[in-house]
Scaffold this motif. Structure first.
Motif, PDB file in Angstrom:
ATOM      1  N   GLY A  97      27.517  38.375  35.903  1.00 60.36           N
ATOM      2  CA  GLY A  97      27.986  38.729  37.252  1.00 60.36           C
ATOM      3  C   GLY A  97      28.796  37.577  37.825  1.00 60.36           C
ATOM      4  N   GLY A  98      29.537  37.900  38.904  1.00 62.61           N
ATOM      5  CA  GLY A  98      30.311  36.859  39.571  1.00 62.61           C
ATOM      6  C   GLY A  98      29.397  35.784  40.147  1.00 62.61           C
ATOM      7  N   MET A  99      28.227  36.190  40.590  1.00 61.78           N
ATOM      8  CA  MET A  99      27.268  35.244  41.183  1.00 61.78           C
ATOM      9  C   MET A  99      26.938  34.122  40.212  1.00 61.78           C
ATOM     10  N   MET A 122      31.627  34.034  55.683  1.00 56.47           N
ATOM     11  CA  MET A 122      31.758  34.089  54.231  1.00 56.47           C
ATOM     12  C   MET A 122      30.487  34.661  53.642  1.00 56.47           C
ATOM     13  N   ASN A 169      38.883  33.800  49.046  1.00 56.68           N
ATOM     14  CA  ASN A 169      38.328  35.103  48.664  1.00 56.68           C
ATOM     15  C   ASN A 169      39.150  36.198  49.327  1.00 56.68           C
ATOM     16  N   ASP A 201      38.135  33.801  44.358  1.00 62.62           N
ATOM     17  CA  ASP A 201      37.123  34.835  44.134  1.00 62.62           C
ATOM     18  C   ASP A 201      37.769  36.196  44.376  1.00 62.62           C
ATOM     19  N   ALA A 203      36.492  39.278  43.494  1.00 61.23           N
ATOM     20  CA  ALA A 203      35.502  40.329  43.210  1.00 61.23           C
ATOM     21  C   ALA A 203      35.973  41.711  43.684  1.00 61.23           C
ATOM     22  N   TYR A 204      36.786  41.728  44.755  1.00 55.39           N
ATOM     23  CA  TYR A 204      37.217  43.022  45.338  1.00 55.39           C
ATOM     24  C   TYR A 204      38.678  43.337  45.030  1.00 55.39           C
ATOM     25  N   SER A 234      31.315  44.342  39.061  1.00 58.19           N
ATOM     26  CA  SER A 234      30.372  45.126  39.875  1.00 58.19           C
ATOM     27  C   SER A 234      31.067  46.153  40.744  1.00 58.19           C
ATOM     28  N   LYS A 235      32.152  45.750  41.396  1.00 58.06           N
ATOM     29  CA  LYS A 235      32.791  46.622  42.385  1.00 58.06           C
ATOM     30  C   LYS A 235      33.848  47.512  41.704  1.00 58.06           C
ATOM     31  N   ARG A 243      25.410  43.593  35.595  1.00 60.81           N
ATOM     32  CA  ARG A 243      25.634  42.160  35.690  1.00 60.81           C
ATOM     33  C   ARG A 243      26.735  41.682  34.742  1.00 60.81           C
TER      34      ARG A 243
HETATM   35  C1  LIG Z   1      32.775  37.666  47.713  1.00 63.87           C
HETATM   36  C2  LIG Z   1      31.924  37.999  46.545  1.00 63.87           C
HETATM   37  N1  LIG Z   1      32.078  37.322  45.410  1.00 63.87           N
HETATM   38  C3  LIG Z   1      31.350  37.585  44.322  1.00 63.87           C
HETATM   39  C4  LIG Z   1      30.399  38.562  44.317  1.00 63.87           C
HETATM   40  C5  LIG Z   1      29.609  38.717  43.054  1.00 63.87           C
HETATM   41  O1  LIG Z   1      29.170  39.928  42.665  1.00 63.87           O
HETATM   42  P1  LIG Z   1      28.368  40.122  41.302  1.00 63.87           P
HETATM   43  O2  LIG Z   1      27.426  38.976  41.122  1.00 63.87           O
HETATM   44  O3  LIG Z   1      27.681  41.426  41.433  1.00 63.87           O
HETATM   45  O4  LIG Z   1      29.390  40.139  40.191  1.00 63.87           O
HETATM   46  C6  LIG Z   1      30.175  39.318  45.492  1.00 63.87           C
HETATM   47  C7  LIG Z   1      29.135  40.363  45.572  1.00 63.87           C
HETATM   48  O5  LIG Z   1      28.822  40.944  46.564  1.00 63.87           O
HETATM   49  C8  LIG Z   1      30.969  39.027  46.629  1.00 63.87           C
HETATM   50  O6  LIG Z   1      30.809  39.697  47.787  1.00 63.87           O
END
Ligand SMILES: Cc1ncc(COP(=O)(O)O)c(C=O)c1O
Length: 396
Positions: A97-99, A122, A169, A201, A203-204, A234-235, A243
């Motif tokens: 995942g990005g996290m 943020m 982001n 970042d 992610a979106y 994820s998105k 993940r």
């Molecule tokens: C700004 C941002 N970056 C990264 C993520 C990481 O998402 P994930 O861990 O599901 O890939 C999220 C998830 O909500 C996010 O809002």
């Protein structure tokens, strides 16, 4: 001295979610607008690829930074679609995942006391992962008057000798603001002048509305050699529970460190998920476009409802699936900016609508509320139907 992990919260959204789940378990009807989890199923060809991987016995350790099939698919995508200058698939690191990508990135990049500039409000996990990496998050306030733009002059003014990186982001969680190319160009020029790393970042990247085109910071000439790009599946593919994310890193030392950290934290993402992710990237992209169109119609529905609601000043998001609104000072539950839980609690307890208090997103979030429209269209429609009257009723 307290332990570094003690500086991290258990998460306000998690607290809200636990409460909602508890209420649901007790049989209460709850509309889940608190967190950003896509309501959609994964595309059928992704599921089939995962089923095939299982049948084929792809259940063993994989290459720590990702199977070649997936890293090559990512290389193709980031080169052709994002316009990143990547030399080879070796510069791609697959993360849980990005996290997890953010965690290993800050841990690998920062020395104790290094500062990272980030927007305020943020997604809290960014600041927390900076702290876990030994760094200090330096918030730069986003102003509603400028559509929550990330102001390059304010970023430059926040730079000190300890600044290591600027975090960007777009589309932005929690406001849904989309950065203009010219803003990104100015941020890239500032980073180049001060020799700073850029973290982008994205992610979106695919949740973007009104025909706008996502711009990847790392594709800009001044940013290309100094950007670490963070992605999530994820998105884009509704793969949140599977993940899957990835980093694109051109700096050799950082890449070396990241490989070590990935090995020591996860030693490779779930093998079956990796086959699904490769199929997602190599296959048709129409599901992603369909989801984005659906998110846009949910946005319109919810925005119209919030515009009709007393006590709220909503912001029209250009991307991501969040509606961010300022709570007006005539809200009966208003107890100064420090308390934005009052509206969140009222909506949960009295109306059955979940949301997130703005203070969960940093100091500038106080006095705001965030509604996620990633839950089903039906839930968004119902919430949109309830909110204006529920808020009017709160006035007595
Ligand atoms: C700004 C941002 N970056 C990264 C993520 C990481 O998402 P994930 O861990 O599901 O890939 C999220 C998830 O909500 C996010 O809002």
């Amino acid at each position: 001295m307290s332990h570094i992990v003690d500086s991290v919260s258990l998460g306000a959204i998690v607290q809200v979610r636990d409460r909602l789940l508890d209420m649901q378990a007790k049989g209460k009807k709850i509309l889940r607008l608190e967190s950003g989890d896509p309501s959609f199923d994964i595309p059928a060809h992704v599921r089939e690829a995962m089923e095939k991987a299982l049948r084929d016995g792809q259940t063993h350790y994989t290459a720590s930074t990702g199977i070649p099939l997936l890293r090559n698919a990512i290389l193709k995508k980031v080169t052709e679609e994002n316009g990143l200058g990547v030399a080879s698939a070796d510069q791609v690191v697959v993360t849980n995942g990005g996290m997890h990508g953010l965690y290993v990135l800050f841990r690998a990049m920062l020395e104790a006391g290094d500062e990272v500039i980030l927007p305020d409000p943020m997604w809290t996990e960014i600041a927390e992962n900076i702290r876990l990496g030994g760094g200090i998050p330096i918030p730069v306030r986003l102003h509603p008057e400028t559509g929550y733009g990330y102001d390059p002059d304010e970023i430059e003014a926040a730079i000190t000798p300890r600044t290591r990186a600027i975090f960007v982001n777009t589309p932005h969680n929690p406001t849904g603001a989309v950065a203009a190319r010219v803003t990104l160009e100015r941020i890239a020029a500032i980073a180049a002048n001060h020799n700073l790393t850029l973290i982008s970042d994205e992610a979106y990247e695919h949740v973007i509305f009104d025909g706008q085109k996502h711009v990847s910071l790392g594709s800009l000439p001044a940013a290309q050699r100094r950007t670490v790009s963070v992605y999530s599946m994820s998105k884009t593919y509704a793969m949140s529970g599977l993940r899957m994310g990835y980093l694109v890193v051109t700096d050799e030392l950082l890449l070396e460190r990241l490989k070590k950290l990935v090995r020591c934290t996860i030693n490779g993402v779930n093998s079956v998920t990796q086959y699904g992710a490769a199929a997602a990237l190599n296959g048709p992209q129409d599901a992603t476009r369909t989801m984005a169109a659906e998110y846009q119609s949910r946005r319109d529905m919810l925005l119209a409802a919030l515009e009709e609601s007393p006590y709220l000043e909503p912001f029209k998001p250009g991307g991501a699936f969040y509606l961010w609104a300022k709570i007006k000072e005539d809200w009966p539950g208003y107890q100064g900016k420090a308390d934005d839980w009052s509206m969140t609690n009222y909506l949960i307890d009295r109306v059955g609508v979940g949301s997130s208090p703005g203070s969960a997103f940093g100091p500038a979030g106080a006095g705001h509320i965030r509604f996620a429209f990633s839950c089903s269209t039906e839930q968004v429609r119902e919430a949109a139907g309830l909110l204006p009257a529920a808020l009017r009723a709160a006035g007595g």
